[in-house]
Structures are given as C-alpha cells and as structure tokens.
Scaffold this active site. Structure first.
Site, PDB file in Angstrom:
ATOM      1  N   ARG A 167       0.802  -1.231   0.000  1.00  0.00           N
ATOM      2  CA  ARG A 167       0.000   0.000   0.000  1.00  0.00           C
ATOM      3  C   ARG A 167       0.839   1.288   0.000  1.00  0.00           C
ATOM      4  NH1 ARG A 167      -2.091  -3.286  -1.673  1.00  0.00           N
ATOM      5  NH2 ARG A 167      -3.809  -4.547  -0.975  1.00  0.00           N
ATOM      6  N   SER A 217     -10.684  -0.222   3.881  1.00  0.00           N
ATOM      7  CA  SER A 217      -9.953  -0.671   5.067  1.00  0.00           C
ATOM      8  C   SER A 217      -9.206   0.508   5.686  1.00  0.00           C
ATOM      9  CB  SER A 217      -8.954  -1.761   4.698  1.00  0.00           C
ATOM     10  OG  SER A 217      -9.665  -2.911   4.319  1.00  0.00           O
ATOM     11  N   GLU A 288      -4.031   2.803   6.929  1.00  0.00           N
ATOM     12  CA  GLU A 288      -3.849   2.777   5.467  1.00  0.00           C
ATOM     13  C   GLU A 288      -4.331   4.121   4.904  1.00  0.00           C
ATOM     14  OE1 GLU A 288      -5.194  -0.868   3.581  1.00  0.00           O
ATOM     15  OE2 GLU A 288      -5.879   0.261   1.837  1.00  0.00           O
TER      16      GLU A 288
HETATM   17  C1  LIG Z   1     -15.349   0.874  -0.287  1.00  0.00           C
HETATM   18  C2  LIG Z   1     -13.868   0.963  -0.487  1.00  0.00           C
HETATM   19  C3  LIG Z   1     -13.147  -0.199  -0.756  1.00  0.00           C
HETATM   20  C4  LIG Z   1     -11.759  -0.135  -0.938  1.00  0.00           C
HETATM   21  N1  LIG Z   1     -11.074  -1.289  -1.240  1.00  0.00           N
HETATM   22  C5  LIG Z   1      -9.754  -1.224  -1.482  1.00  0.00           C
HETATM   23  C6  LIG Z   1      -9.018  -2.416  -1.823  1.00  0.00           C
HETATM   24  O1  LIG Z   1      -9.557  -3.514  -1.944  1.00  0.00           O
HETATM   25  N2  LIG Z   1      -7.682  -2.295  -2.032  1.00  0.00           N
HETATM   26  C7  LIG Z   1      -7.031  -1.098  -1.949  1.00  0.00           C
HETATM   27  O2  LIG Z   1      -5.815  -1.054  -2.167  1.00  0.00           O
HETATM   28  N3  LIG Z   1      -7.693   0.032  -1.611  1.00  0.00           N
HETATM   29  C8  LIG Z   1      -9.024  -0.003  -1.390  1.00  0.00           C
HETATM   30  N4  LIG Z   1      -9.699   1.149  -1.044  1.00  0.00           N
HETATM   31  C9  LIG Z   1      -8.943   2.403  -0.824  1.00  0.00           C
HETATM   32  C10 LIG Z   1      -8.818   3.301  -2.066  1.00  0.00           C
HETATM   33  O3  LIG Z   1      -9.893   3.094  -2.950  1.00  0.00           O
HETATM   34  C11 LIG Z   1      -7.515   3.099  -2.818  1.00  0.00           C
HETATM   35  O4  LIG Z   1      -6.409   3.370  -2.001  1.00  0.00           O
HETATM   36  C12 LIG Z   1      -7.431   3.968  -4.073  1.00  0.00           C
HETATM   37  O5  LIG Z   1      -6.345   3.545  -4.841  1.00  0.00           O
HETATM   38  C13 LIG Z   1      -7.302   5.445  -3.781  1.00  0.00           C
HETATM   39  O6  LIG Z   1      -7.524   6.134  -5.005  1.00  0.00           O
HETATM   40  P1  LIG Z   1      -8.108   7.620  -4.990  1.00  0.00           P
HETATM   41  O7  LIG Z   1      -8.140   8.121  -6.377  1.00  0.00           O
HETATM   42  O8  LIG Z   1      -9.381   7.653  -4.257  1.00  0.00           O
HETATM   43  O9  LIG Z   1      -6.955   8.337  -4.162  1.00  0.00           O
HETATM   44  P2  LIG Z   1      -7.137   9.479  -3.052  1.00  0.00           P
HETATM   45  O10 LIG Z   1      -7.818   8.901  -1.862  1.00  0.00           O
HETATM   46  O11 LIG Z   1      -7.731  10.686  -3.656  1.00  0.00           O
HETATM   47  O12 LIG Z   1      -5.615   9.769  -2.691  1.00  0.00           O
HETATM   48  C14 LIG Z   1      -4.817   8.811  -2.040  1.00  0.00           C
HETATM   49  C15 LIG Z   1      -3.409   9.398  -1.842  1.00  0.00           C
HETATM   50  O13 LIG Z   1      -2.797   9.581  -3.111  1.00  0.00           O
HETATM   51  C16 LIG Z   1      -2.470  10.957  -3.341  1.00  0.00           C
HETATM   52  N5  LIG Z   1      -2.751  11.191  -4.756  1.00  0.00           N
HETATM   53  C17 LIG Z   1      -3.893  10.867  -5.421  1.00  0.00           C
HETATM   54  N6  LIG Z   1      -3.767  11.149  -6.720  1.00  0.00           N
HETATM   55  C18 LIG Z   1      -2.528  11.681  -6.873  1.00  0.00           C
HETATM   56  C19 LIG Z   1      -1.797  12.176  -8.004  1.00  0.00           C
HETATM   57  N7  LIG Z   1      -2.310  12.194  -9.237  1.00  0.00           N
HETATM   58  N8  LIG Z   1      -0.537  12.647  -7.791  1.00  0.00           N
HETATM   59  C20 LIG Z   1       0.013  12.641  -6.562  1.00  0.00           C
HETATM   60  N9  LIG Z   1      -0.623  12.190  -5.458  1.00  0.00           N
HETATM   61  C21 LIG Z   1      -1.875  11.710  -5.625  1.00  0.00           C
HETATM   62  C22 LIG Z   1      -3.328  11.738  -2.365  1.00  0.00           C
HETATM   63  O14 LIG Z   1      -2.726  12.968  -2.008  1.00  0.00           O
HETATM   64  C23 LIG Z   1      -3.406  10.773  -1.188  1.00  0.00           C
HETATM   65  O15 LIG Z   1      -2.244  10.865  -0.401  1.00  0.00           O
HETATM   66  C24 LIG Z   1     -11.082   1.112  -0.847  1.00  0.00           C
HETATM   67  C25 LIG Z   1     -11.826   2.274  -0.574  1.00  0.00           C
HETATM   68  C26 LIG Z   1     -13.196   2.212  -0.415  1.00  0.00           C
HETATM   69  C27 LIG Z   1     -13.966   3.472  -0.162  1.00  0.00           C
END
Ligand SMILES: Cc1cc2nc3c(=O)[nH]c(=O)nc-3n(C[C@H](O)[C@H](O)[C@H](O)COP(=O)(O)OP(=O)(O)OC[C@H]3O[C@@H](n4cnc5c(N)ncnc54)[C@H](O)[C@@H]3O)c2cc1C
Length: 292
Positions: A167, A217, A288
């Site tokens: 992660r 999570s 996480e």
């Molecule tokens: C219902 C649910 C289920 C989930 N299941 C999983 C799972 O099975 N496995 C898993 O790994 N995760 C899971 N997640 C967590 C999440 O979806 C992942 O970590 C996902 O990859 C985050 O993507 P995001 O676009 O929402 O990032 P964000 O939450 O918007 O950002 C995450 C981090 O990345 C940074 N960031 C985002 N985009 C950029 C960019 N372009 N440049 C620089 N920094 C950036 C942000 O500043 C932050 O620190 C789940 C979440 C939910 C709500």
C-alpha cells in the site's frame, strides 16, 4: 479553467466529511494542470492532490492552499506491441476504465481491478490491490512507468526505479502524478474472465458495507496471518461509535459514516481502536488511510 475559493470537499471524498479547500481546481488536461501548478507557485500555496478521495481523511477545518482534484483529468489509449497489451492513461482515469481495457482482451489484471474504487493516480500512490492470492494483485505488477509534473516539467519513473511496498509507492515525490503506462502479455488471455470479475465484485458487496460512506480498510493488516479486522473484532469494537462514525458490524476494518460524522469523530474512533488493540494484544495498527 476556474480556480475556485472556499470549496467544500465533502463531495470529493468517499467518507463525505471535512471542511473546505482554500483554493480548488479540476484540471482537464496537461495545459490546465501546468497552469494550476504555476498558480500555486506564484501565490506561494501548498498543493494537495486528490483523486476520488477514497483513501483520505479531510480535516474539519479544511485544507489550506490549492487542492487539485484529478477527477476530470482523463484520457486512455490502448495499443498492442510484441504480443503485449499497453494501456497509457492520465492519472484521473478511474480504475474501472483500466479494468475494462484489460477485460476487453480477457487479461487477468481485470480481476483485481474490479471493484477497486478511485483513480489511477491514487492507485499508484497507494500501490492499491487485494490480499487474495491472485496474480497480479497490486499496481506494482502492472505498471511500466509513471510521469510526474514538478515545477512545470514532466519526469518519467520506470517501475524498477520506484520503491514499492504494501500500500505504498515511493521514490517519485514531490509532484503530481499525471500519466502512467500499464501492460500485460496477451498470451495470458483467460476464459470466463468477465464472470470472474463479476464474482469478485459480488464478494465485495457480500463482505463490505458498501452501502455506507467509508474509506475501505482503515488499517493496514499487521501480519500475513492475522488481519486488522481480526484484532478489532476480538477487541469487541464492532459497532463502537463516536458521533456518527462507527466501526462497521459487517467488516471491522471499515469505519462508516452513519450520516453526519465529522472527520474528528472518525479520527477519535481510529485512535480508540489503536489504543484498545495495543493494550489488549500489543499490536500496533498503522492506518492505510492518509490524513490530509
Ligand atoms: C469501499 C472501499 C473499498 C476499498 N477497497 C480497497 C481495496 O480492496 N484495495 C485497496 O488497495 N484500496 C481499497 N480502497 C482504498 C482506495 O480506494 C484506494 O487506495 C485507491 O487507490 C485510492 O484512489 P483515490 O483516487 O481515491 O486516491 P485518493 O484517496 O484521492 O488519494 C490517495 C493518496 O494519493 C495521493 N494522490 C492521489 N492522486 C494523486 C496524483 N495524481 N498525484 C500525486 N498524489 C496523488 C493523495 O494525495 C493521497 O495521499 C477502498 C476504498 C473504499 C472506499
């Protein structure tokens, strides 16, 4: 491109909590992204990047500086070369789109990507994936390179130059991830892949409280044999609630927003879980979720 002031971030994160961004922008292409970065530099503003906000806790007092949200920063291109599928995409492309591109060629990355929320950029930063024993199951296994915008210039980092772990992906910062390339061998085509991805999404709905706002999570699993959810449930914390933030009855590693939770409520639930699990099992649970 419009740079707005005092924009509520509630609809830009999956917990649906938090205050306002001092400045907020949704760039749609590289030119606008450069413009946004230059605006922050000229005005001496700190930049915070979010994708779908599905892994962040936005504080109730909001975020100072410029929040760049990549939700409209889209574009995806597929090609085939030397018996490999290549997918180049912009950071704001949803993982769902990446999943569909692999699925179209019946390639196995579609399985772990199915049902993963958020955008490609967030997926790279988090090395998003699943714990089931599939191959591939994390971003590190499918990413060839990513590109980062820093001070007006784009820098490319190849997979091997980055420091990937559970992660996490490091070694590209500081900057804004703007584009990435993914690939997989075409000879690895599988039968029934569409059904497998559907089954996988169905299992998520059965195991996770997807009907309520959450961040997935909350804690990283502390070891391979025991999950964070195992310790939280053993500590008797399922259903534990502060304000409208509660430990899910369905999946103990999920903290759900029952309606009007504040970021402070969620933070307190997180701290209470960490303290209880430490006291009862001498296990430190690391989040996480990222605190912005
Ligand atoms: C219902 C649910 C289920 C989930 N299941 C999983 C799972 O099975 N496995 C898993 O790994 N995760 C899971 N997640 C967590 C999440 O979806 C992942 O970590 C996902 O990859 C985050 O993507 P995001 O676009 O929402 O990032 P964000 O939450 O918007 O950002 C995450 C981090 O990345 C940074 N960031 C985002 N985009 C950029 C960019 N372009 N440049 C620089 N920094 C950036 C942000 O500043 C932050 O620190 C789940 C979440 C939910 C709500």
């Amino acid at each position: 491109m419009q740079i707005e002031k005092n924009v509520s971030l509630k609809k830009y994160n999956s917990w649906q909590v938090g205050g306002e961004a001092e400045y907020f922008v949704l760039p749609e292409n590289m030119e606008q992204m450069r413009e946004a970065e230059a605006f922050a530099k000229t005005n001496n503003l700190q930049i915070t990047v979010i994708g779908s906000g599905s892994n962040v806790l936005v504080p109730d007092h909001g975020i100072k500086g410029l929040v760049i949200c990549t939700k409209k920063f889209r574009g995806l291109h597929c090609s085939q070369e030397e018996n490999r599928l290549f997918i180049e995409c912009m950071a704001g492309e949803p993982k769902f789109a990446l999943m569909k591109a692999f699925l179209k060629e019946n390639l196995p990355p579609a399985i772990f990507l199915s049902g993963l929320p958020g955008d490609v950029g967030g997926g790279l930063v988090m090395n998003a994936g699943i714990s089931e024993g599939l191959k591939p199951r994390e971003f590190v296994e499918i990413c060839d390179w990513l590109e980062v915008l820093r001070d007006g210039e784009v820098h490319r980092y190849h997979n091997k130059d980055l420091d990937w772990s559970y992660r996490h992906c490091r070694g590209w910062e500081p900057g804004i991830i703007v584009r990435a390339s993914f690939s997989w061998p075409l000879e690895d085509r599988q039968d029934n892949l569409k059904q497998k991805t559907k089954d996988f999404s169905k299992t998520r709905w059965q195991r996770q409280p997807l009907d309520l706002p959450s961040c997935g999570s909350t804690f990283v699993n502390p070891s391979k044999d025991k999950s964070a959810g195992y310790y939280i449930e053993k500590a008797g914390l399922k259903g534990f609630q502060i304000g409208d933030a509660a430990v899910s009855e369905k999946h103990a590693n999920f903290i759900v927003n029952l309606g009007n939770a504040k970021a402070a409520d969620i933070k307190q639930v997180i701290e209470h879980i960490q303290q209880s699990v430490r006291e009862q099992f001498r296990v430190d649970l690391r989040t996480e979720v990222r605190f912005l």
